[in-house]
Design an enzyme around this catalytic site. Structure first.
Site, short mmCIF file in Angstrom:
data_model
loop_
_atom_site.label_atom_id
_atom_site.label_comp_id
_atom_site.label_asym_id
_atom_site.label_seq_id
_atom_site.Cartn_x
_atom_site.Cartn_y
_atom_site.Cartn_z
N THR A 11 -3.97 -0.69 -7.32
CA THR A 11 -4.74 0.44 -7.83
C THR A 11 -3.95 1.74 -7.84
O THR A 11 -2.92 1.86 -7.19
CB THR A 11 -5.99 0.64 -6.92
OG1 THR A 11 -6.85 1.61 -7.50
CG2 THR A 11 -5.60 1.09 -5.52
N LEU A 12 -4.49 2.69 -8.61
CA LEU A 12 -4.04 4.08 -8.52
C LEU A 12 -5.08 4.88 -7.72
O LEU A 12 -4.98 6.08 -7.60
CB LEU A 12 -3.90 4.68 -9.92
CG LEU A 12 -2.78 4.12 -10.80
CD1 LEU A 12 -2.97 4.55 -12.25
CD2 LEU A 12 -1.41 4.59 -10.29
N ASN A 13 -6.10 4.23 -7.24
CA ASN A 13 -7.32 4.72 -6.62
C ASN A 13 -8.34 5.00 -7.71
O ASN A 13 -8.84 4.06 -8.29
CB ASN A 13 -7.08 5.92 -5.70
CG ASN A 13 -8.30 6.17 -4.82
OD1 ASN A 13 -9.11 5.27 -4.63
ND2 ASN A 13 -8.45 7.37 -4.28
N ASP A 45 -7.78 8.33 0.41
CA ASP A 45 -8.31 7.27 1.29
C ASP A 45 -8.07 7.56 2.77
O ASP A 45 -8.61 6.87 3.64
CB ASP A 45 -7.72 5.91 0.92
CG ASP A 45 -8.45 5.26 -0.25
OD1 ASP A 45 -9.55 5.72 -0.60
OD2 ASP A 45 -7.93 4.29 -0.83
N ARG A 89 0.85 -1.19 0.00
CA ARG A 89 0.00 0.00 0.00
C ARG A 89 0.89 1.25 0.00
O ARG A 89 1.97 1.25 0.59
CB ARG A 89 -0.84 -0.04 1.28
CG ARG A 89 -1.79 1.12 1.49
CD ARG A 89 -2.95 1.07 0.56
NE ARG A 89 -4.05 1.91 1.01
CZ ARG A 89 -5.05 2.27 0.24
NH1 ARG A 89 -5.12 1.86 -1.02
NH2 ARG A 89 -6.03 3.01 0.70
N THR A 142 -9.98 0.26 -9.94
CA THR A 142 -8.94 -0.50 -9.26
C THR A 142 -8.93 -1.78 -10.04
O THR A 142 -9.76 -1.97 -10.92
CB THR A 142 -9.35 -0.74 -7.79
OG1 THR A 142 -9.26 0.48 -7.09
CG2 THR A 142 -8.48 -1.77 -7.07
N SER A 187 -7.66 1.06 3.50
CA SER A 187 -8.14 0.55 2.20
C SER A 187 -9.32 -0.40 2.40
O SER A 187 -9.55 -0.89 3.50
CB SER A 187 -6.99 -0.19 1.52
OG SER A 187 -7.43 -0.87 0.37
N SER A 188 -10.04 -0.64 1.33
CA SER A 188 -11.08 -1.68 1.34
C SER A 188 -10.68 -2.88 0.49
O SER A 188 -11.46 -3.83 0.34
CB SER A 188 -12.40 -1.11 0.80
OG SER A 188 -12.82 -0.03 1.57
O1 DON Z 1 -7.95 1.15 -1.29
C1 DON Z 1 -9.12 1.38 -1.51
O2 DON Z 1 -10.04 0.96 -0.83
C2 DON Z 1 -9.48 2.23 -2.72
N1 DON Z 1 -8.39 3.10 -3.04
C3 DON Z 1 -9.79 1.30 -3.83
C4 DON Z 1 -10.20 2.03 -5.07
C5 DON Z 1 -11.06 1.26 -5.96
O3 DON Z 1 -11.42 0.14 -5.71
C6 DON Z 1 -11.51 1.94 -7.16
N2 DON Z 1 -12.24 1.03 -7.97
N3 DON Z 1 -13.01 0.59 -8.51
#
Ligand code: DON
EC number: 2.3.2.2
Length: 586
Positions: A415-417, A439, A119, A397, A468-469
């Protein structure tokens, strides 16, 4: 155990979920059982992809092909996952990345389960109020589209650690396919063309470096069928291939990133990059109707809350209620509310805050929450904890799952977010930078781009990782890896993965059916039961009568899953909600 005694087990204060009065009891006396397992027989509605040896499921057909080839060349699942991860950075720049971060969950054929946290991390000059405007309000432009939006990227370090500890092939061999794709060009697919059209203008076109890559000389973005060459990215990949991760964290690429930041008011310094470490962490573990569930621990909230919600659901006979029944949806939505309420208070980077992991994932605590769930009547979120409502926004993501011929399994979500991250390419590196700093909770109680609220535990601090999720998840049956899964979707990741597990275990769906089935989601705030198209209007009416605020909205998630049968067959499914994705094996 009573509610009171389970409460005491929670260090650091009361769980807000328990502050509400006890509702109607809905638990059943005998533990409800799982449904018979289905792998995809002739009469099923949807059929998974089958393979005998290895399998890859990813959001991009080219990246999947790269992974399958590595498996065929004798690489193991970790090797293939690293190669897929690098390939996606070229073929799926909406989310595939070198400039972002994520999580890898892996289980070896011998049953060792572990995770790698790569992360992003806040730079040392980051500070608690950095995303507030002059009036003290959270300014999402700063945390989403400015140079301040980026955390120190973790992907290159994460893949290097995975390769060193669990891989078998040299890193350079795993980077090679990505390097060739960047250098020789990719044919732009529908997915990339669509996203460049929708988000390109808004996110990328304001930055000269990004425009030069994704837009043509006439100022329009690349279209489906056109060839996209990424020369600078190819050069960066070559440097990493030759010099290893030091090229990124200490060498030429670090110079490009730090230079970009210095020039435009960002905070990531060379020392931040040199200080970045990927961390191997013990996964969160739980059980559900006789299955073992492993998922990502903090700084992801995913594993904790998937286990917590499953623990609550174990008290109800979902199989008997039936998929898509108002009762099953009601129970799941209510359980989700309690979990997301706890998320807002207790979850953060475990290296900075004490997360009450044991308590949150205990069966006793779950039972106390189950006892508060009324199958007939929804509890308004405002009674659980008041908060502001926030709109959902589009996002990106990506997740991929890999299983090799020996049964090693890897689940990666990175992801890049949001789509294309901050939209900023670092100097001449060709590397898009993330906007993961969004986040963090910019201000307690103020929702982020996913409508998630947080507090102290997720405040910005130097070197801290934002909550994060993302939930790469592996389910084990009779001691053997059974389901490898995960999804994008921001706050909806947790409930998407949850439904994959529940659909497979409680509703006896094969992996394709479990993937394709319509999804729903409740995240406590906003107090809204978000549902996809496809549920019966009768069900939705019943849910409304129970007090749920039902909203039919766009699709959720893009899961990429593989299920392993006891006879060794691999069954996989990519999500029909995405285009251009592919599950393939050999
Ligand atoms: O870490 C996280 O929870 C978010 N940055 C994830 C972003 C995400 O899943 C975008 N997508 N569809």
């Amino acid at each position: 155990m009573t509610i009171q005694s389970s409460l005491k087990r929670l260090s650091g204060g009361l769980l807000i979920s328990l502050l509400v009065s006890q509702g109607a009891l809905a638990t059943t006396a005998a533990a409800p059982a799982a449904a018979p397992v289905s792998y995809g027989v002739g009469t099923d509605t949807f059929h998974p992809v089958r393979a005998q040896h290895g399998m890859v499921a990813s959001v991009d057909a080219t990246a999947t092909a790269v992974g399958v080839k590595i498996l065929q060349q004798g690489g193991n699942a970790v090797d293939a996952a690293v190669a897929v991860g690098y390939a996606l950075a070229v073929t799926h720049p909406q989310a595939g990345n070198l400039g972002g971060g994520g999580f890898m969950l892996l289980r070896t054929a011998s049953g060792h389960t572990t995770s790698i946290d790569f992360r992003e991390m806040a730079p040392v000059r980051a500070s608690r109020n950095m995303f507030l405007d002059a009036a003290g309000n959270a300014d999402s432009k700063k945390s989403l589209t400015s140079p301040l939006a980026s955390g120190v990227p973790g992907t290159v370090a994460g893949f290097a650690l995975a390769n060193k500890e669990y891989g078998t092939l040299p890193l350079s061999q795993l980077i090679k396919p990505a390097l060739d794709l960047a250098r020789n060009g990719i044919v732009v697919n529908d997915s990339l063309a669509d996203d460049l059209t929708v988000y390109g203008k808004e996110v990328l076109s304001g930055h000269a470096n990004s425009r030069a890559i994704f837009f043509k000389a006439d100022g329009t973005p690349y279209r489906q069928g056109e060839k996209l060459v990424q020369r600078n990215l190819a050069h960066s990949l070559e440097l990493i291939s030759r010099q290893g991760p030091d090229a990124f964290y200490k060498g030429k690429i670090a110079d490009e990133i730090a230079g970009e930041m210095e020039q435009h008011g960002g905070l990531i310094a060379k020392s931040d990059l040199a200080n970045y470490r990927a961390i191997e962490r013990k996964p969160v573990g739980g059980t559900y109707r006789g299955y073992q569930v492993f998922s990502m621990p903090p700084p992801s909230s995913g594993g904790v809350h998937i286990v917590q919600i499953l623990n609550i659901l174990e008290n109800f006979d979902l199989a008997k209620m039936g998929f898509g029944s108002a009762d099953a949806m009601q129970v799941m939505a209510e359980a989700e509310k309690y979990a997301y309420a706890d998320r807002s208070q207790y979850l953060g980077d475990p290296d900075f805050v004490k997360v009450p992991l044991q308590a949150l994932t205990s069966k006793a605590y779950a039972k106390s929450l189950a006892q508060q769930i009324d199958v007939a009547k929804a509890r308004p979120s405002s009674e659980i904890k008041p908060g502001k409502l926030a709109p959902y926004e589009s996002d990106q993501t990506t997740h991929f799952s890999v299983v090799d011929k020996d049964g090693n399994a890897v689940a990666v979500t990175y992801t890049l977010n949001t789509n294309f991250g901050s939209g900023i390419v670092a100097g001449n590196s060709g590397i898009l930078l993330n906007n993961e700093m969004d986040d963090f909770s910019a201000k307690p109680g103020t929702p982020n781009v996913y409508g998630l609220v947080g507090g102290e535990a997720n405040a910005v601090q130097p070197y801290k990782r934002p909550l994060s999720s993302m939930s790469p998840t592996i389910v084990v049956k009779d001691g053997k890896t059974w389901l490898v899964t995960g999804s994008p979707g921001g706050s909806r990741i947790i409930t998407t993965v949850l439904q994959l597990v529940v659909n497979s275990i409680d509703f006896g769906m094969n992996v394709a059916e479990a993937t394709n089935a319509p999804r729903f989601h409740h995240q406590w705030l906003p107090d809204q039961l978000r549902v996809e198209k496809g549920f019966s209007p009768d069900t939705l009416k019943l849910l409304t009568e129970k007090g749920q605020n039902v909203k039919v909205m766009s699709t959720m998630g893009s899961s990429q899953s593989i299920m392993l049968a006891p006879n060794g067959m691999r069954y996989g499914a990519s999500d029909p909600r995405s285009i251009d994705d592919l599950t393939a094996g050999y």
